[in-house]
Structures are given as structure tokens and as C-alpha cells.
Design an enzyme around this catalytic site. Structure first.
Site, PDB file in Angstrom:
ATOM      1  N   LYS A   3      -0.512   9.888   1.472  1.00 52.96           N
ATOM      2  CA  LYS A   3      -0.553  11.098   2.292  1.00 52.96           C
ATOM      3  C   LYS A   3       0.641  11.143   3.243  1.00 52.96           C
ATOM      4  O   LYS A   3       0.994  10.143   3.861  1.00 52.96           O
ATOM      5  CB  LYS A   3      -1.859  11.161   3.080  1.00 52.96           C
ATOM      6  CG  LYS A   3      -3.099  11.317   2.210  1.00 52.96           C
ATOM      7  CD  LYS A   3      -4.357  11.429   3.058  1.00 52.96           C
ATOM      8  CE  LYS A   3      -5.586  11.594   2.174  1.00 52.96           C
ATOM      9  NZ  LYS A   3      -6.834  11.679   2.980  1.00 52.96           N
ATOM     10  N   GLU A  27      -0.510 -11.059  -8.383  1.00 52.17           N
ATOM     11  CA  GLU A  27      -1.795 -10.765  -9.021  1.00 52.17           C
ATOM     12  C   GLU A  27      -1.869  -9.303  -9.438  1.00 52.17           C
ATOM     13  O   GLU A  27      -2.345  -8.986 -10.542  1.00 52.17           O
ATOM     14  CB  GLU A  27      -2.955 -11.083  -8.071  1.00 52.17           C
ATOM     15  CG  GLU A  27      -3.150 -12.569  -7.783  1.00 52.17           C
ATOM     16  CD  GLU A  27      -2.337 -13.076  -6.595  1.00 52.17           C
ATOM     17  OE1 GLU A  27      -2.561 -14.207  -6.167  1.00 52.17           O
ATOM     18  OE2 GLU A  27      -1.456 -12.322  -6.114  1.00 52.17           O
ATOM     19  N   ASP A  60       0.855  -1.189   0.000  1.00 52.48           N
ATOM     20  CA  ASP A  60       0.000   0.000   0.000  1.00 52.48           C
ATOM     21  C   ASP A  60       0.894   1.244   0.000  1.00 52.48           C
ATOM     22  O   ASP A  60       1.757   1.389   0.863  1.00 52.48           O
ATOM     23  CB  ASP A  60      -0.878  -0.009   1.260  1.00 52.48           C
ATOM     24  CG  ASP A  60      -2.003   1.016   1.204  1.00 52.48           C
ATOM     25  OD1 ASP A  60      -1.773   2.116   0.663  1.00 52.48           O
ATOM     26  OD2 ASP A  60      -3.089   0.717   1.710  1.00 52.48           O
TER      27      ASP A  60
END
Length: 217
Positions: A122, A192, A118
Site C-alpha cells: 500500500k 527459506e 516485507d
């Protein structure tokens, strides 16, 4: 990517303790005993649905792999693959990657993979990025001297951040790929996400870096 809840997922996990653990603390310093034979240990932090870690274990029987994932619905997909493959060199761990020192002894791991983590774009979320210096310190603690970190992403911002982070931490950059799929790199096994992004023509970034024993607070 949001995953649908799988009925009976927790029950399936509990029914296969020889493949998966939801608390590996009792195996800290003894992970080799979980495998058929003692071999170098490679871990993937954030294994998703497991295509990478399963295919790596199939391609490299001379290495023991541990897939680490926090989401139950993701790791159950890996477990289902492992139940079919029955790979003797693959184990799964359902825990938070921030707590790896609770589950691995100092110097127990030979290589760390981070794949399509991820990006947490921010600035206020910088500490959650898996290449933030506190995570690097955790990896270095459980890794052998001069162990390597291999990182792949489609996110240019995260890649640039990670290059700066590992450099600042004092790691040696071994090699960098700014467009992996057009390079001469051999033996790439896709996740994936990688298949999805590269199929859309997006660039895949990769780096290999070496821990040098620098102590950063």
C-alpha cells in the site's frame, strides 16, 4: 510468515550473550572485537530464521556477518543454528533495522543484505519499505565509502520500486537479475522464503547497487 512462540526464548537469548545481543549500542564502533579476528563486516537486515546468514558465514569464513532481526521467535531459530555450528564469524542482533545508527558507527559496515523484505504494497506504507530513501540513508551512514547493497525478492512490484528508489537516491546499479535462478549467477545461497517461492516456479529478482555518497533528505 507467523512463527509460533518458543517457550524460554528470552531466557535462551540471555544465556548466550557471546552470540546474540538485544542492545548492541555498547558495541557501536567496536564490532570487530566481537569476532575472532578483524575482517570485513556484512550485515543482513531482516534475517528471518537465518538460513541465508548462517550458510553465508559457513561459506565465507573470511567475512564477519551480523544477522539483524526484530522478531524474537525468528532470531531464536538463528541462535539455535549458531549454538550448533558455533561459527566464529557470526553474531546476532535483536533490534529494529530502522535504528542501525544506534548500533553501528559511521563507516563500520562493508555490505548490506536485504532478502525478501516485507513489500508493504500500500502506498501509505511506503516509508516502511526497507529500500525507502530514509532506510538507504541509514545504510549509507553506517557503511564504508562505495559499500554495496544486495537485494533479493520474489515481489516484482517491490523490485521495481527498489530499482527506482536506489537510482533516485543516487546509487550506481552494479548488476540486475530479473530471473536469478535461470541466470549464470554463481554462489547463490537461498533463504527459506527463496526456497519456497522458487520451488513454486516463481521468479526471483536480485540487484546489487553501490553507495556514492549522495546526501538526500
Amino acid at each position: 510468515m507467523r512463527l509460533r512462540n518458543k517457550p524460554g526464548a528470552k531466557e535462551t537469548i540471555l544465556a548466550h550473550p557471546h552470540y546474540i545481543l538485544d542492545d548492541g549500542s555498547q558495541w557501536k564502533g567496536k564490532w570487530q572485537e566481537r569476532f575472532e579476528k578483524a575482517q570485513p563486516i556484512h550485515i543482513e537486515v531482516g534475517s528471518g530464521k537465518g538460513q541465508f546468514i548462517v550458510e553465508m558465514a559457513k561459506a565465507h569464513p573470511e567475512i564477519n556477518y551480523i544477522g539483524i532481526e526484530l522478531q524474537t521467535n525468528a532470531i531464536i531459530a538463528i541462535l539455535e543454528k549458531q549454538m550448533e555450528e558455533k561459527l566464529p564469524n557470526l553474531q546476532l542482533l535483536l533490534v529494529n533495522g530502522a535504528d542501525l545508527t544506534d548500533y553501528f558507527a559511521d563507516g563500520e559496515v562493508d555490505l548490506v543484505y536485504l532478502n525478501f523484505s516485507d513489500p508493504w504494497p500500500k502506498t501509505k506504507h511506503e516509508k516502511r519499505r526497507l529500500t525507502f530513501h530514509t532506510f538507504l540513508k541509514t545504510y549509507e551512514t553506517i557503511a564504508k565509502p562505495k559499500a554495496e547493497l544486495h537485494f533479493k525478492t520474489d515481489n516484482q512490484g517491490l523490485f521495481e520500486y527498489s530499482l527506482a528508489s536506489v537510482t533516485w537516491y543516487g546509487m550506481t546499479i552494479k548488476q540486475v537479475w530479473l530471473d536469478l535462478h535461470t541466470s549464470d549467477y554463481e554462489g547463490n545461497i537461498m533463504t527459506e522464503y527463496e526456497e519456497k517461492f522458487s520451488g513454486r516456479g516463481e521468479r526471483i529478482y536480485r540487484l546489487e547497487a553501490i553507495f556514492n555518497g549522495k546526501d538526500v533528505e
